[in-house]
Scaffold this active site. Sequence first.
Site, mmCIF file in Angstrom:
data_model
loop_
_atom_site.group_PDB
_atom_site.id
_atom_site.type_symbol
_atom_site.label_atom_id
_atom_site.label_comp_id
_atom_site.label_asym_id
_atom_site.label_seq_id
_atom_site.Cartn_x
_atom_site.Cartn_y
_atom_site.Cartn_z
ATOM 1 N N ASN A 1 0.898 -1.328 -0.079
ATOM 2 C CA ASN A 1 -0.041 0.027 0.041
ATOM 3 C C ASN A 1 1.008 1.234 -0.074
ATOM 4 O O ASN A 1 1.404 1.560 1.115
ATOM 5 C CB ASN A 1 -0.858 -0.105 1.233
ATOM 6 C CG ASN A 1 -1.586 1.145 1.321
ATOM 7 O OD1 ASN A 1 -1.635 2.192 0.644
ATOM 8 N ND2 ASN A 1 -2.214 1.402 2.489
ATOM 9 N N TRP A 2 1.049 1.891 -0.954
ATOM 10 C CA TRP A 2 1.946 3.066 -1.273
ATOM 11 C C TRP A 2 1.229 4.266 -0.726
ATOM 12 O O TRP A 2 1.851 5.350 -0.690
ATOM 13 C CB TRP A 2 2.147 3.169 -2.695
ATOM 14 C CG TRP A 2 3.173 2.236 -3.238
ATOM 15 C CD1 TRP A 2 3.636 1.316 -2.584
ATOM 16 C CD2 TRP A 2 3.547 1.946 -4.623
ATOM 17 N NE1 TRP A 2 4.489 0.412 -3.332
ATOM 18 C CE2 TRP A 2 4.633 0.960 -4.782
ATOM 19 C CE3 TRP A 2 3.433 2.410 -5.909
ATOM 20 C CZ2 TRP A 2 5.069 0.591 -5.822
ATOM 21 C CZ3 TRP A 2 3.835 2.343 -7.118
ATOM 22 C CH2 TRP A 2 4.585 1.159 -7.111
ATOM 23 N N LYS A 3 -0.110 4.278 -0.373
ATOM 24 C CA LYS A 3 -0.606 5.367 0.315
ATOM 25 C C LYS A 3 -0.487 6.477 -0.455
ATOM 26 O O LYS A 3 -0.442 6.607 -1.657
ATOM 27 C CB LYS A 3 -0.087 5.471 1.953
ATOM 28 C CG LYS A 3 -0.110 4.391 2.666
ATOM 29 C CD LYS A 3 0.135 4.676 4.020
ATOM 30 C CE LYS A 3 0.396 3.318 4.811
ATOM 31 N NZ LYS A 3 0.105 3.247 6.203
ATOM 32 N N HIS B 1 -9.641 0.571 4.995
ATOM 33 C CA HIS B 1 -8.105 1.012 5.741
ATOM 34 C C HIS B 1 -8.590 1.841 7.035
ATOM 35 O O HIS B 1 -9.127 2.846 6.985
ATOM 36 C CB HIS B 1 -7.259 1.701 4.749
ATOM 37 C CG HIS B 1 -5.739 1.658 5.390
ATOM 38 N ND1 HIS B 1 -5.363 2.507 6.178
ATOM 39 C CD2 HIS B 1 -4.751 0.712 5.124
ATOM 40 C CE1 HIS B 1 -4.027 2.234 6.594
ATOM 41 N NE2 HIS B 1 -3.781 1.345 5.753
ATOM 42 N N GLU C 1 -6.900 4.266 8.027
ATOM 43 C CA GLU C 1 -6.755 5.701 7.906
ATOM 44 C C GLU C 1 -7.907 6.357 7.079
ATOM 45 O O GLU C 1 -8.193 7.548 7.367
ATOM 46 C CB GLU C 1 -5.296 5.942 7.114
ATOM 47 C CG GLU C 1 -4.037 5.659 7.822
ATOM 48 C CD GLU C 1 -2.836 5.303 6.933
ATOM 49 O OE1 GLU C 1 -2.860 5.415 5.675
ATOM 50 O OE2 GLU C 1 -2.120 4.892 7.510
ATOM 51 N N GLU D 1 -5.370 -5.172 10.604
ATOM 52 C CA GLU D 1 -4.376 -4.370 10.701
ATOM 53 C C GLU D 1 -4.503 -3.671 11.928
ATOM 54 O O GLU D 1 -5.245 -2.452 12.036
ATOM 55 C CB GLU D 1 -4.464 -3.332 9.562
ATOM 56 C CG GLU D 1 -4.012 -3.956 8.287
ATOM 57 C CD GLU D 1 -3.371 -2.815 7.214
ATOM 58 O OE1 GLU D 1 -2.437 -3.166 6.912
ATOM 59 O OE2 GLU D 1 -4.096 -1.855 7.034
ATOM 60 N N GLY E 1 2.638 1.808 10.824
ATOM 61 C CA GLY E 1 3.583 3.145 10.434
ATOM 62 C C GLY E 1 4.222 3.438 11.733
ATOM 63 O O GLY E 1 4.796 4.288 11.996
ATOM 64 N N SER F 1 3.710 -2.451 10.266
ATOM 65 C CA SER F 1 4.955 -2.637 10.396
ATOM 66 C C SER F 1 5.627 -3.919 10.091
ATOM 67 O O SER F 1 6.632 -4.247 10.742
ATOM 68 C CB SER F 1 5.254 -2.221 11.909
ATOM 69 O OG SER F 1 4.991 -0.808 12.100
ATOM 70 N N GLY G 1 2.818 -1.205 4.364
ATOM 71 C CA GLY G 1 2.704 0.172 3.895
ATOM 72 C C GLY G 1 4.316 0.690 3.686
ATOM 73 O O GLY G 1 4.726 0.412 2.720
ATOM 74 N N GLY G 2 4.679 1.252 4.584
ATOM 75 C CA GLY G 2 6.022 1.901 4.765
ATOM 76 C C GLY G 2 7.090 1.112 3.625
ATOM 77 O O GLY G 2 7.835 1.482 2.883
#
Length: 259
Positions: free
Chosen positions: A10-12, A96, A98, A168, A174, A214, A235-236
């Site tokens: 997930n590149w957000k 998600h 977020e 998640e 993150g 993470s 993600g990251g």
Amino acid sequence: MKKRPFVAGNWKMNMTAPLVRAWFEEWIRLSPGTEEAETIVCPPYTALGEAARRAAGTAVRLGGQNLHWEDSGAFTGEVSGPMLVDAGCRFVIIGHSERRQYFGETEATVQKRIAAALRAGLRPIVCVGETLAQREADRTLGVIQAQLEGGLAGFTPETIGGLIFAYEPVWAIGTGRTATPEQAQVVHRAIRDRLAQKIGNPAAGCVIILYGGSVKPANACDLFRKPDIDGFLVGGASLEAAAFGEIVKESIRSYKEVN
Ligand code: PEP
């Protein structure tokens, strides 16, 4: 038998066309050894065109990060399922944390987005997860259950069986603080048990349940060893092709060990 690893990035709100180009150049160099996994990346809408061009000829498939529940119309700033399909997506992330935290996502809107994704022929990746306060109040399983009940209301067992889920924990996204393999397994098992009540045991056993929060090359192997963890939503670490590739390879290593 473990399922073949499924790893989605997930590149957000990151990555422009030149960065996407560089990501795929590196991926193509490093990808030998990743063939046994299913690999997906979910770029921002503006980078989907470049990602589709670069992913052609690789095994990487594309997903959207969200979609609107209507197929078209006067919804300024929104993107629909048919548009994602047109841009080359086969998957879409829904619910998600977020989106839940910053954009008012609720169980009801999750449910409408799942329906829209299925209408368009996209495979939803439905996210659930508890906050730290909910975990500390011992409410984790109740929260996950409520998210599943609300999001899945009205869908047939056949439909539910085709969804992908991502557990998640919000406190792990993150933050560098990963759930332990044991903590993740407890929730994954609970999700599968809940699904089994809805769609039966054999079908629930086939559902892909990802862990996200993470994930890094250093923790992927231990997490993937757990029986109900079928892969990852990253993600990251997915912003670096090398780290993403290592996570995929670690999952494959664990898959081979277990099977
Ligand atoms: C995510 O946003 O889905 C996620 C899991 O992020 P991170 O890997 O950065 O924790």
